[in-house]
Every structure is written in structure tokens, then in C-alpha cells.
Design a protein around this motif. Structure first.
Motif, PDB file in Angstrom:
ATOM      1  N   ASP A  16      34.688 150.967 -41.961  1.00 26.98           N
ATOM      2  CA  ASP A  16      35.635 149.861 -41.804  1.00 26.98           C
ATOM      3  C   ASP A  16      35.068 148.791 -40.890  1.00 26.98           C
ATOM      4  O   ASP A  16      33.939 148.896 -40.397  1.00 26.98           O
ATOM      5  N   ASP A  34      45.410 142.626 -36.585  1.00 26.61           N
ATOM      6  CA  ASP A  34      45.788 141.932 -37.814  1.00 26.61           C
ATOM      7  C   ASP A  34      44.667 141.031 -38.321  1.00 26.61           C
ATOM      8  O   ASP A  34      44.553 140.798 -39.525  1.00 26.61           O
ATOM      9  N   GLY A  37      42.522 143.215 -40.457  1.00 29.53           N
ATOM     10  CA  GLY A  37      43.093 143.319 -41.793  1.00 29.53           C
ATOM     11  C   GLY A  37      42.825 142.083 -42.640  1.00 29.53           C
ATOM     12  O   GLY A  37      42.532 142.189 -43.836  1.00 29.53           O
ATOM     13  N   ASP A  38      42.916 140.900 -42.002  1.00 33.85           N
ATOM     14  CA  ASP A  38      42.617 139.661 -42.725  1.00 33.85           C
ATOM     15  C   ASP A  38      41.149 139.626 -43.161  1.00 33.85           C
ATOM     16  O   ASP A  38      40.824 139.135 -44.249  1.00 33.85           O
ATOM     17  N   ARG A  41      40.790 141.706 -46.289  1.00 37.14           N
ATOM     18  CA  ARG A  41      41.314 141.009 -47.466  1.00 37.14           C
ATOM     19  C   ARG A  41      40.388 139.866 -47.884  1.00 37.14           C
ATOM     20  O   ARG A  41      40.221 139.592 -49.076  1.00 37.14           O
ATOM     21  N   GLU A 115      43.654 149.726 -45.039  1.00 36.38           N
ATOM     22  CA  GLU A 115      44.869 148.926 -45.228  1.00 36.38           C
ATOM     23  C   GLU A 115      46.005 149.459 -44.373  1.00 36.38           C
ATOM     24  O   GLU A 115      46.730 148.707 -43.736  1.00 36.38           O
ATOM     25  N   SER A 118      45.293 148.639 -40.685  1.00 38.73           N
ATOM     26  CA  SER A 118      45.487 147.222 -40.383  1.00 38.73           C
ATOM     27  C   SER A 118      46.958 146.846 -40.413  1.00 38.73           C
ATOM     28  O   SER A 118      47.418 146.043 -39.615  1.00 38.73           O
ATOM     29  N   GLN A 119      47.735 147.462 -41.331  1.00 41.34           N
ATOM     30  CA  GLN A 119      49.162 147.173 -41.391  1.00 41.34           C
ATOM     31  C   GLN A 119      49.866 147.675 -40.137  1.00 41.34           C
ATOM     32  O   GLN A 119      50.728 146.998 -39.571  1.00 41.34           O
TER      33      GLN A 119
END
Length: 378
Positions: A16, A34, A37-38, A41, A115, A118-119
């Protein structure tokens, strides 16, 4: 040795982006959960075989100032080359696309828990953003400082009275046009055009560091430090019983070093509050020097004042006349039942343009949006 799947292609054992984010944080960048996570994506959108696209995507989500680009480039090269074939770091992080980038990025995107992680991190961070600074423990305050420093600033420009040459300018520049008639191509007489120069409005920050503001003053100084790094012209003052200019102290790149210098320069931490006297000193000593160019005044105080309310009202009116606009930030204004009923707030209300809360990261983000939008209109 890493598992190879073809010439020049290396399978990465890393699963990751948290390691990469940790290396950036270790070099002073602020990368929140966050944002990780961005990043994940973003990697699913760009071409994973194009090193330049991967670099641009991750840089856009983690770099908040021009001084951070060199650090990011170094860590990008070091991290992804280590995941690949452990080549020597390149000087240009956006060099020719490398085949090894595709399996490395694919390996990151195939992480089963990325995911979810990160969420969960984003949810915790979102909760922290809306929490009152006065209710945070030390770890939460440290994270809040990182969030404040990571805020994106996009201050709008304002047109000045000065003119600058511009091919698409709305006004002909007769002086330059006539001057060109003396050149060989003067027979054609091309029309030179011009437009107004643009610049950012200066920002003047005046922060209350009295006893009643103790739980909010440090975070607001972190906010002022972030403003200095992202805006062209920012002046910062503190006051309790006296006014202190700390602009030079905050110019240090590292936030903690800057705050440490401020703590040595300021002599009236957590003292009483004399807002009127502080504004009178600013008007007398600094207004003529710093109020040029239509600055925005940003004042942080809860309005508790032990001085003369008539003096406060008069000096506030004088300050308001010398600047483009006044934003008053009151941490107490975040409460649903807040009423500006103190003597100090009643004295300044007729002379301010905006009264906003400043008790959380969300509140300060709203201040940034307002500052970004305050251009030529008041």
C-alpha cells in the motif's frame, strides 16, 4: 530478491501507499489518511506505465507549497526505484516512463485492505476536523496541526492601478505603440495593448493570546504560518496586554521551529486582554506602513476585554477605514447559542465585515475559502 515477471519488470512486495506517505511525513510534508486514500484512487485513473502521470497524480495530492516539490521528487524517486529494480535515484523524477511502474502501481491497487483502511482513516479524520480544539488531547492537536498546514489556498487576485503590456489587453498602449514606429517595421504600426496588473491582497493577522484564548491561540498561529507560506504578503501580530509583531519569527519553514521562536519573542502569553490598546498601537505605529494596497485584516479574539469599550470602538473604526475588509474570528461563535453580548464584541460589531467561528479545522477551512474569494468587492 523481488520476483521478476519480464525484462525490466519487478514485482513489488509492498502492498500500500502508507509507507510512501510515512516517508513524506518524515521529511516534513503533511499527508493525512484520507489523502492516502485519494492517492490510491488517483492511481486507478492515470496510466500506471507512465512515470510522469504517476508522479503528477501523487504530487498534486501531497504537495501544498513550492518549497515541498524538491522533497517530494527525492522521496518519489527513492521509494519507487526501491520498489522496482533498486536503481540509483534519478535527478528528474518525471523522466522517461519506465516499464517497472505498471506492476508497482498495480500491486498497490490490488491491496485488499487499502480501501477499508483509507475509509476508516478518512472517517476518523473527518470527525477530528469538526471537533473543538479545546476538547482535543495532545495527539489530536498534533493531527489538527497537520490538517491545518495541509489546507489548500487559492487566493484570488485583484487588479491594481498599474498597467502591464498584454497582447489581449483591453486598452491600447499608445506610448509603446508610438515608440515602435521608429523601428524598421514602423510603417505597419502594430497596436500594442495593455491591461491592469494583478496581485494578491495583503493579509494582516492580529491574534489574541490572552488567558481566555489559550486553547485556540497556538492552532491559529499554525494557521497564520500556513498563510505565510501560501500567500505573497502576510503580516502577523499577537496581543494580550501589548502588541507584538511576529512576522519574521513565523518565516521559518518548520512550523515547530517557528512557534518556538514566537514563544521567545512574545512576553504576554495568557495575560489580560486590552484589545483597544493593542489596536491603538497598531493604528499609530503600523497602519501607515502596512495598510497600503488594500489589505484584509483577520482578527482572532473572543471579545473579552478589560479595557475601555469606547477606545476599542474608536480604534476598530479607524482600522476598518484603513483596510479593504475586516474578518473577526471568535471561537465562541461556533456554539449554537452564541450571542455577541460582551462589551468588546458589541463595540467592534459595527465595524467588521464578517464574524466567523474559529474553533475547529472545519471553521478554519471556511476562513480560507472566504479569503480566497475576497477580491475586488467587499
Amino acid at each position: 530478491m523481488p520476483e521478476r515477471s519480464g525484462p525490466g519488470i519487478v514485482r513489488s512486495p509492498v502492498r500500500d501507499l502508507s509507507t510512501f506517505a510515512g516517508s513524506l511525513r518524515g521529511r516534513g510534508l503533511t499527508v493525512t489518511p484520507d489523502q492516502v486514500g485519494d492517492m490510491a484512487r488517483a492511481l486507478s485513473i492515470v496510466d500506471p506505465a507512465d512515470r510522469g502521470q504517476v508522479h503528477a497524480a501523487l504530487q498534486a495530492l501531497s504537495v501544498t507549497g513550492p518549497d515541498q516539490r524538491v522533497v517530494f521528487d527525492e522521496e518519489f524517486v527513492r521509494f519507487f526505484d526501491r520498489l522496482g529494480d533498486r536503481r540509483e535515484p534519478r535527478q528528474d523524477a518525471t523522466a522517461t516512463p519506465l516499464p517497472a511502474m505498471h506492476p508497482i502501481v498495480q500491486d498497490i491497487l490490488e491491496t485488499p485492505d487499502l480501501e477499508t483502511t483509507s475509509q476508516e482513516g478518512a472517517s476518523a479524520t473527518e470527525s477530528l476536523r469538526s471537533r473543538d480544539f479545546a476538547e482535543m488531547d495532545e495527539d489530536e492537536l498534533a493531527e489538527a496541526r497537520r490538517l491545518v498546514m495541509a489546507m489548500m489556498w487559492q487566493p484570488s487576485d485583484v487588479r491594481t492601478r498599474r498597467w502591464a503590456p498584454s497582447p489581449a489587453g483591453p486598452v491600447p498602449d499608445l506610448r509603446r505603440t508610438l515608440r515602435r514606429t521608429t523601428r524598421p517595421e514602423g510603417d505597419l504600426m502594430p497596436i500594442v495593448r495593455r491591461q491592469r496588473r494583478k496581485r494578491q491582497r495583503p493579509l494582516i493577522v492580529i491574534a489574541d493570546i490572552s488567558g481566555s484564548m489559550e486553547k485556540y491561540a497556538e492552532l491559529f498561529l499554525v494557521f497564520a504560518h500556513a498563510a505565510q507560506r501560501r500567500m505573497d504578503d502576510v503580516e502577523v501580530f499577537t496581543f494580550s496586554t501589548e502588541l507584538t509583531r511576529i512576522t519574521e519569527d513565523l518565516r521559518r519553514r518548520d512550523t515547530q521551529s517557528a512557534l518556538a521562536r514566537v514563544s521567545k519573542s512574545v512576553r504576554d502569553w495568557s495575560g489580560g486582554t486590552k484589545i483597544g490598546s493593542a489596536l491603538a498601537e497598531w493604528n499609530r505605529r503600523w497602519s501607515r506602513r502596512l495598510a497600503r494596497g488594500g489589505p484584509i485584516a483577520l482578527i482572532l479574539s473572543d471579545g473579552w476585554d478589560c479595557g475601555d469599550p469606547d477606545l476599542l470602538g474608536a480604534e476598530m473604526a479607524r482600522l476598518a477605514r484603513s483596510v479593504h475588509g475586516v474578518i473577526w474570528l471568535n471561537p465562541l461563535a461556533a456554539r449554537a447559542d452564541y450571542q455577541p453580548a460582551t462589551r468588546g464584541m458589541r463595540a467592534v460589531l459595527p465595524h467588521i465585515d464578517h464574524l466567523l467561528p474559529a474553533a475547529s479545522v472545519v471553521d478554519l477551512r471556511g476562513v480560507v475559502r472566504l479569503l480566497d474569494s475576497m477580491g475586488s468587492t467587499r
